[in-house]
Design a protein around this motif. Structure first.
Motif, short mmCIF file in Angstrom:
data_model
loop_
_atom_site.label_atom_id
_atom_site.label_comp_id
_atom_site.label_asym_id
_atom_site.label_seq_id
_atom_site.Cartn_x
_atom_site.Cartn_y
_atom_site.Cartn_z
N VAL A 292 0.85 -1.19 0.00
CA VAL A 292 0.00 0.00 0.00
C VAL A 292 0.89 1.24 0.00
CG1 VAL A 292 -1.70 1.33 1.29
CG2 VAL A 292 -1.92 -1.16 1.15
N GLY A 293 0.75 2.04 -1.05
CA GLY A 293 1.47 3.31 -1.12
C GLY A 293 0.67 4.42 -0.47
N THR A 294 1.36 5.35 0.19
CA THR A 294 0.68 6.41 0.95
C THR A 294 1.33 7.76 0.66
OG1 THR A 294 2.18 6.13 2.82
CG2 THR A 294 0.16 4.82 2.84
N TYR A 295 0.57 8.81 0.90
CA TYR A 295 1.16 10.14 0.93
C TYR A 295 1.86 10.30 2.28
CZ TYR A 295 -1.43 11.53 -3.25
OH TYR A 295 -1.91 11.63 -4.52
N GLY B 180 5.91 5.69 4.14
CA GLY B 180 6.25 5.00 2.91
C GLY B 180 5.27 3.92 2.49
N ILE B 181 5.82 2.77 2.03
CA ILE B 181 5.02 1.64 1.54
C ILE B 181 4.74 0.69 2.70
CG2 ILE B 181 4.98 -0.35 -0.01
CD1 ILE B 181 6.87 1.23 -1.87
N HIS B 182 3.48 0.46 2.98
CA HIS B 182 3.07 -0.46 4.03
C HIS B 182 2.93 -1.86 3.43
CE1 HIS B 182 1.73 2.65 7.10
NE2 HIS B 182 2.01 3.38 6.02
N VAL C 243 6.71 -1.19 7.44
CA VAL C 243 6.63 -0.05 6.53
C VAL C 243 8.03 0.22 5.98
CG1 VAL C 243 5.96 2.35 6.23
CG2 VAL C 243 4.77 0.94 7.93
N VAL C 244 8.13 0.36 4.66
CA VAL C 244 9.40 0.63 4.00
C VAL C 244 9.47 2.12 3.68
CG1 VAL C 244 10.83 0.15 1.97
CG2 VAL C 244 9.45 -1.68 3.02
N PRO C 245 10.45 2.85 4.20
CA PRO C 245 10.52 4.30 3.98
C PRO C 245 10.72 4.67 2.51
CG PRO C 245 11.93 3.63 5.80
CD PRO C 245 11.51 2.38 5.11
N ILE C 246 9.92 5.62 2.02
CA ILE C 246 10.03 6.20 0.69
C ILE C 246 9.15 7.44 0.69
CG2 ILE C 246 8.28 4.59 -0.13
CD1 ILE C 246 9.35 4.89 -2.95
N ASN C 247 9.54 8.46 -0.03
CA ASN C 247 8.80 9.72 -0.03
C ASN C 247 7.63 9.70 -1.02
OD1 ASN C 247 10.48 11.06 1.87
ND2 ASN C 247 12.00 11.42 0.26
N ASN C 248 6.42 9.76 -0.47
CA ASN C 248 5.19 9.88 -1.25
C ASN C 248 5.06 8.85 -2.37
OD1 ASN C 248 3.79 12.07 0.03
ND2 ASN C 248 5.36 13.44 -0.77
N PHE D 121 10.53 -7.59 -8.85
CA PHE D 121 10.81 -6.18 -8.61
C PHE D 121 9.52 -5.39 -8.41
CE2 PHE D 121 13.90 -7.87 -11.72
CZ PHE D 121 15.03 -7.89 -10.89
N LEU D 122 9.63 -4.36 -7.56
CA LEU D 122 8.54 -3.41 -7.37
C LEU D 122 9.05 -2.03 -7.74
CD1 LEU D 122 5.95 -3.12 -4.55
CD2 LEU D 122 7.36 -1.12 -5.06
N TYR D 123 8.24 -1.28 -8.48
CA TYR D 123 8.59 0.08 -8.88
C TYR D 123 7.56 1.04 -8.32
CZ TYR D 123 11.58 -2.50 -12.04
OH TYR D 123 12.53 -3.36 -12.55
N SER D 124 8.04 2.16 -7.79
CA SER D 124 7.16 3.10 -7.11
C SER D 124 7.48 4.54 -7.50
CB SER D 124 7.31 2.95 -5.59
OG SER D 124 6.53 3.92 -4.91
N ILE D 125 6.43 5.35 -7.52
CA ILE D 125 6.60 6.79 -7.60
C ILE D 125 7.28 7.25 -6.30
CG2 ILE D 125 5.37 9.00 -7.61
CD1 ILE D 125 5.29 7.65 -10.29
N ALA D 126 8.13 8.25 -6.41
CA ALA D 126 8.76 8.88 -5.24
C ALA D 126 8.95 10.35 -5.56
CB ALA D 126 10.10 8.23 -4.92
#
Length: 353
Positions: A10-13, A20-22, A38-43, A55-60
């Motif tokens: 789950v991505g969060t603001y 980050g990502i839960h 929770v894995v730390p990442i900005n937005n 692999f997982l790719y995320s907006i940051a």
């Protein structure tokens, strides 16, 4: 027989309390989840898992970030890359893990990024800024806003849903040269605000969700002489024709089996489920239910298709619901999971078939 295990990302603001990502362990039979870490990442406002589940790719805020998925579903950071514009809002990846595609709400940009064999994000291959003027119902929305980028099932084309221009631009993908070429435009009604596109499991039909019209349009999809062809065949309401002025259609997903299409509605806080005709692609309402949450921005269907969840951006929670198809309703199942500003979700099976 070994029981299938699932995790949910789950991505969060993260401008409030989230970091980050839960990661959740998913209890499919009971239709619930339990947070693991929770894995730390900005937005991380959107994320996607590669087809090989490695692999997982995320907006940051920094652009995009790549993670390696460990055997237990945990995430190990690989690298970050700038996307050549303002922060993105949507990510897509091709099945062969050659390119990452990013949609930009803030700058109306579609970006194509190289992917390396180790899963890391490489350099920018191509980038296109949408131009033009759309609706003027709200000042922030009359300029390009790419809210969704989705590959066609054959992966020959990329559909870029522009919420501000009331269009879906269709790009031909040159995988060898790493280039995008606009080849078609699906034009929505003025002030319709297309939000996302999904395809049927057969790959023959496309579904476009319109935020301000509160409708789903159904298109027959084909490729003729190497050109994409979208033919509109149906339009259905996400609110059964009521409370449209108070509603904004917010989320849409095809169920894992491809038999159902689910949509969530903010404002009136409801979920509607349509049965998909496997032959014609047409939609028929299976049920519509109110949900006990505020602003169900997106939703997800459990693998068993007997449960679904809503990610609620205003009430900062995730609610679970059990589906009663025969009685044509859904009912809340268990307590909500508290999480700040949930914005996207991906459910992944850990063990292979």
């Amino acid at each position: 027989m070994k029981e299938d295990r699932y995790v949910a990302y789950v991505g969060t603001y993260t401008h409030e309390n989230s970091v980050g990502i839960h990661i959740y362990d998913v209890d499919v039979p009971n239709g619930t989840m339990r947070e693991r870490k929770v894995v730390p990442i900005n937005n991380p406002s959107d994320l996607i898992v590669s087809k090989n589940r490695q692999f997982l790719y995320s907006i940051a805020d920094e652009g995009v970030e790549a993670f390696r998925i460990l055997p237990d579903g945990d995430l190990e950071p690989i690298n970050k890359k700038w996307i050549g514009g303002m922060r993105g809002c949507y990510v897509e990846v091709d099945d062969a893990n050659r390119y990452l595609f990013v949609g930009g709400h803030h700058d109306g940009r579609v970006t194509m990024m190289h992917l390396n064999e180790d899963g890391s994000v490489g350099e920018i291959a191509d980038g296109v800024f949408h131009i033009g003027m759309g609706r003027s119902i709200a000042q922030r929305n009359f300029i390009p806003h790419v809210d969704c980028v989705k590959l066609t099932p054959d992966e020959k084309f990329l559909c870029a849903v522009d919420n501000g221009l009331d269009q879906v631009k269709v790009y031909r993908i040159d995988y060898e040269r790493g280039k995008l070429e606009v080849i078609d435009i699906i034009r929505g009604q003025l002030e319709s605000a297309p939000r996302m596109i999904r395809f049927s499991k057969s790959g023959k039909y496309a579904y476009i969700l319109y935020e301000l019209l509160n409708t789903v349009e159904v298109y027959r999809y084909d490729v003729i002489r190497d050109e994409p062809v979208f033919e509109k065949i149906q339009s259905v309401s996400t609110t059964l024709g009521s409370y449209d002025d108070l509603c904004a259609a917010s989320g849409m997903e095809v169920s894992p089996s491809g038999k159902y299409l689910f949509c969530s509605n903010a404002g009136v806080n409801s979920v509607i489920c349509y049965k998909i005709d496997e032959i014609t692609g047409l939609l028929e309402c299976a049920f519509s239910s109110k949900v006990n949450s505020d602003y169900p921005k997106v939703m997800a269907v459990f693998p068993d298709e007997r449960h679904y969840m809503t990610l609620n951006n205003n009430s900062n929670d995730i609610y679970f619901y059990q589906i009663h198809f025969d009685e044509k309703y859904s009912l809340q199942k268990g307590p909500a999971v508290q999480v700040d500003k949930p914005n996207c979700i991906y459910i992944m099976k850990l063990n292979q078939d």
